[in-house]
Design a protein around this motif. Structure first.
Motif, PDB file in Angstrom:
ATOM      1  N   TYR A  70       0.919   1.777  -6.085  1.00 35.56           N
ATOM      2  CA  TYR A  70      -0.247   1.541  -5.240  1.00 35.56           C
ATOM      3  C   TYR A  70      -0.497   2.797  -4.421  1.00 35.56           C
ATOM      4  O   TYR A  70       0.354   3.201  -3.618  1.00 35.56           O
ATOM      5  CB  TYR A  70       0.005   0.374  -4.281  1.00 35.56           C
ATOM      6  CG  TYR A  70       0.186  -0.977  -4.934  1.00 35.56           C
ATOM      7  CD1 TYR A  70      -0.878  -1.883  -5.006  1.00 35.56           C
ATOM      8  CD2 TYR A  70       1.413  -1.371  -5.457  1.00 35.56           C
ATOM      9  CE1 TYR A  70      -0.715  -3.135  -5.592  1.00 35.56           C
ATOM     10  CE2 TYR A  70       1.584  -2.621  -6.045  1.00 35.56           C
ATOM     11  CZ  TYR A  70       0.514  -3.488  -6.100  1.00 35.56           C
ATOM     12  OH  TYR A  70       0.679  -4.724  -6.671  1.00 35.56           O
ATOM     13  N   GLY A  71      -1.645   3.441  -4.604  1.00 32.88           N
ATOM     14  CA  GLY A  71      -1.920   4.654  -3.848  1.00 32.88           C
ATOM     15  C   GLY A  71      -3.388   4.985  -3.789  1.00 32.88           C
ATOM     16  O   GLY A  71      -4.112   4.835  -4.780  1.00 32.88           O
ATOM     17  N   ASP A  72      -3.836   5.420  -2.620  1.00 36.70           N
ATOM     18  CA  ASP A  72      -5.240   5.813  -2.477  1.00 36.70           C
ATOM     19  C   ASP A  72      -5.555   7.040  -3.329  1.00 36.70           C
ATOM     20  O   ASP A  72      -6.677   7.192  -3.822  1.00 36.70           O
ATOM     21  CB  ASP A  72      -5.554   6.099  -0.999  1.00 36.70           C
ATOM     22  CG  ASP A  72      -5.579   4.828  -0.161  1.00 36.70           C
ATOM     23  OD1 ASP A  72      -5.790   3.737  -0.739  1.00 36.70           O
ATOM     24  OD2 ASP A  72      -5.381   4.924   1.063  1.00 36.70           O
ATOM     25  N   ASP A  73      -4.576   7.926  -3.466  1.00 37.86           N
ATOM     26  CA  ASP A  73      -4.736   9.103  -4.325  1.00 37.86           C
ATOM     27  C   ASP A  73      -4.385   8.681  -5.752  1.00 37.86           C
ATOM     28  O   ASP A  73      -3.232   8.765  -6.173  1.00 37.86           O
ATOM     29  CB  ASP A  73      -3.827  10.229  -3.841  1.00 37.86           C
ATOM     30  CG  ASP A  73      -3.906  11.471  -4.732  1.00 37.86           C
ATOM     31  OD1 ASP A  73      -4.739  11.490  -5.669  1.00 37.86           O
ATOM     32  OD2 ASP A  73      -3.117  12.409  -4.503  1.00 37.86           O
ATOM     33  N   SER A 100      -5.384   1.656  -7.551  1.00 34.29           N
ATOM     34  CA  SER A 100      -5.992   2.565  -6.582  1.00 34.29           C
ATOM     35  C   SER A 100      -7.356   2.003  -6.210  1.00 34.29           C
ATOM     36  O   SER A 100      -8.194   1.765  -7.087  1.00 34.29           O
ATOM     37  CB  SER A 100      -6.125   3.976  -7.155  1.00 34.29           C
ATOM     38  OG  SER A 100      -6.556   4.894  -6.163  1.00 34.29           O
ATOM     39  N   ALA A 137       0.862  -1.187   0.000  1.00 33.18           N
ATOM     40  CA  ALA A 137       0.000   0.000   0.000  1.00 33.18           C
ATOM     41  C   ALA A 137       0.892   1.227   0.000  1.00 33.18           C
ATOM     42  O   ALA A 137       1.982   1.221   0.586  1.00 33.18           O
ATOM     43  CB  ALA A 137      -0.916   0.004   1.226  1.00 33.18           C
ATOM     44  N   GLU A 138       0.458   2.277  -0.678  1.00 36.22           N
ATOM     45  CA  GLU A 138       1.218   3.532  -0.767  1.00 36.22           C
ATOM     46  C   GLU A 138       2.680   3.227  -1.123  1.00 36.22           C
ATOM     47  O   GLU A 138       3.610   3.667  -0.462  1.00 36.22           O
ATOM     48  CB  GLU A 138       1.117   4.321   0.535  1.00 36.22           C
ATOM     49  CG  GLU A 138      -0.298   4.695   0.925  1.00 36.22           C
ATOM     50  CD  GLU A 138      -1.025   5.487  -0.165  1.00 36.22           C
ATOM     51  OE1 GLU A 138      -0.396   6.432  -0.707  1.00 36.22           O
ATOM     52  OE2 GLU A 138      -2.199   5.178  -0.471  1.00 36.22           O
ATOM     53  N   SER A 139       2.852   2.459  -2.179  1.00 37.30           N
ATOM     54  CA  SER A 139       4.167   1.947  -2.540  1.00 37.30           C
ATOM     55  C   SER A 139       4.368   1.996  -4.042  1.00 37.30           C
ATOM     56  O   SER A 139       3.413   1.940  -4.817  1.00 37.30           O
ATOM     57  CB  SER A 139       4.320   0.482  -2.096  1.00 37.30           C
ATOM     58  OG  SER A 139       4.147   0.334  -0.707  1.00 37.30           O
ATOM     59  N   ASP A 157       8.774   3.274  -0.713  1.00 42.23           N
ATOM     60  CA  ASP A 157       7.674   4.141  -0.279  1.00 42.23           C
ATOM     61  C   ASP A 157       7.288   5.071  -1.418  1.00 42.23           C
ATOM     62  O   ASP A 157       8.157   5.635  -2.093  1.00 42.23           O
ATOM     63  CB  ASP A 157       8.097   4.986   0.929  1.00 42.23           C
ATOM     64  CG  ASP A 157       8.264   4.156   2.196  1.00 42.23           C
ATOM     65  OD1 ASP A 157       7.776   3.014   2.232  1.00 42.23           O
ATOM     66  OD2 ASP A 157       8.902   4.652   3.146  1.00 42.23           O
ATOM     67  N   LEU A 158       6.008   5.222  -1.638  1.00 44.41           N
ATOM     68  CA  LEU A 158       5.546   6.096  -2.711  1.00 44.41           C
ATOM     69  C   LEU A 158       6.072   7.505  -2.461  1.00 44.41           C
ATOM     70  O   LEU A 158       5.757   8.124  -1.435  1.00 44.41           O
ATOM     71  CB  LEU A 158       4.012   6.090  -2.743  1.00 44.41           C
ATOM     72  CG  LEU A 158       3.357   6.596  -4.024  1.00 44.41           C
ATOM     73  CD1 LEU A 158       3.701   5.684  -5.207  1.00 44.41           C
ATOM     74  CD2 LEU A 158       1.844   6.641  -3.838  1.00 44.41           C
ATOM     75  N   THR A 166      -0.834   9.236  -7.621  1.00 45.01           N
ATOM     76  CA  THR A 166       0.017   8.077  -7.888  1.00 45.01           C
ATOM     77  C   THR A 166       0.306   7.957  -9.378  1.00 45.01           C
ATOM     78  O   THR A 166       1.426   7.603  -9.785  1.00 45.01           O
ATOM     79  CB  THR A 166      -0.660   6.794  -7.376  1.00 45.01           C
ATOM     80  OG1 THR A 166      -0.996   6.956  -5.992  1.00 45.01           O
ATOM     81  CG2 THR A 166       0.251   5.587  -7.533  1.00 45.01           C
TER      82      THR A 166
END
Length: 349
Positions: free
Chosen positions: A98-101, A129, A47-49, A67-68, A105
């Motif tokens: 991989y990113g929620d935003d 996402s 996640a966030e990667s 890390d993203l 991303t």
């Protein structure tokens, strides 16, 4: 992380989990295939990667997680990816963000791809996402604008990876919790057990202590594993570095997972002042067993809590250089001979 900080190094996960599994036989052709396999190459669901899958002649050699990065650090990330490509002599790679935003991303992925330039063979760039993915390499309208719905656990390759013995935890934070040690309110009681263990083993010479650790490991491998008293005894015995190495010399690639469970139980049951040796042994067994994610978590805690611990430095080097677990087959004989000569313990397997 800010622009002024050095970009953290990539976590590297060699694709060599052990003698009985072979992830290279998982046939990966489409972006959805990569998304199904990546958690099993890493050992957890990212996640966030930014994940980079590096291959040579169609065979995956290494999977790296970074890390993203925030805006402005894409060039530093590209430099890391370029270094990995050169170091491992790969001819092709896949980038997955991989990113929620999702839009943010996407921008990171595009900028990293541009920063890599044309000399790096980027086969595919994929954005993940939420529960959807987009191929940023698609130029023919093959991907719907709204993305493709995807459940990695439901993909046939996920089932095949599990069948081959690969494991993917729910998140990296689960692994961090595994090496975090006992709850604070349990530490005073556990310190009492450590004090008792010191009294019990304090008079043992090195050969007797080494034999006691070997016997304790063999007993602890039997489910349900060591109780808190046995864990304290193992941790105290392992304070002697030569005795500690008996625990590493006993492992083989086929038994590494069992030894990981044992030392994870010890780490969870001992206070910080005697945790370095169990953490080091857990990280060592994780490397032998091909669990790069667990190895990295052990390294991080050792760097934070006991930065001078030499086994922690060795494990960090193994991780940074992405040395494959298959190397253990070449090293273990020499280690067993050395440990046996120093401690007098024989039959370390």
């Amino acid at each position: 992380m800010t622009v002024s900080r050095r970009q953290p190094p990539a976590e590297q996960h060699p694709s060599d989990p052990g003698p009985t599994t072979d992830p290279h036989r998982l046939r990966v052709r489409r972006p959805a295939d990569f998304l199904a396999v990546i958690p099993y190459l890493l050992g957890f669901h990212p996640a966030e990667s930014l994940v980079v899958v590096l291959s040579r002649r169609g065979r995956v050699l290494l999977t790296a997680r970074i890390d993203l990065p925030p805006p402005g650090e894409e060039t530093a990330v590209a430099a890391q990816v370029r270094q990995l490509r050169t170091q491992h002599e790969v001819d092709e790679l896949v980038l997955v963000g991989y990113g929620d935003d999702g839009p943010g991303t996407r921008r990171v992925l595009e900028r990293v791809r541009v920063a890599l330039g044309g000399e790096v063979g980027v086969r595919e760039v994929v954005l993940v996402s939420g529960a959807r993915w987009w191929s940023l390499s698609c130029r023919t309208g093959c991907c719907p604008p709204e993305g493709s719905v995807f459940d990695p656990d439901a993909h046939p390759l996920a089932a095949e990876a599990v069948y081959r013995g690969l494991v993917a935890g729910r998140s990296r934070s689960d692994l961090e919790a595994l090496v975090a040690g006992p709850a604070a309110d349990a530490v005073p009681r556990l310190r009492g057990l450590v004090a008792l263990a010191r009294q019990q083993v304090g008079g043992l010479g090195r050969p007797a202590a080494a034999q006691a650790l070997a016997d304790g490991v063999r007993a602890g491998l039997v489910p349900p594993g060591p109780d808190e008293t046995a864990a304290a005894r193992l941790a105290v015995l392992a304070l002697d570095l030569a005795v500690r190495d008996v625990g590493w010399a006993m492992v083989s690639r086929s038994t590494a997972e069992q030894h990981q469970r044992l030392w994870a139980q010890v780490v969870a049951a001992v206070p910080p002042e005697v945790a370095s040796a169990p953490l080091g042994l857990l990280g060592a067994e994780a490397w032998v067993g091909g669990n790069g994610a667990l190895l990295n978590c052990c390294v991080e805690r050792l760097e934070r809590d006991d930065p001078g611990y030499t086994l922690g430095h060795l494990l960090a080097d193994l991780s940074e250089r992405a040395l494959p677990p298959s190397l253990w087959d070449e090293l273990v004989g020499g280690l067993r001979a050395e440990v046996g000569a120093v401690t007098g313990v024989r039959g370390l397997h």
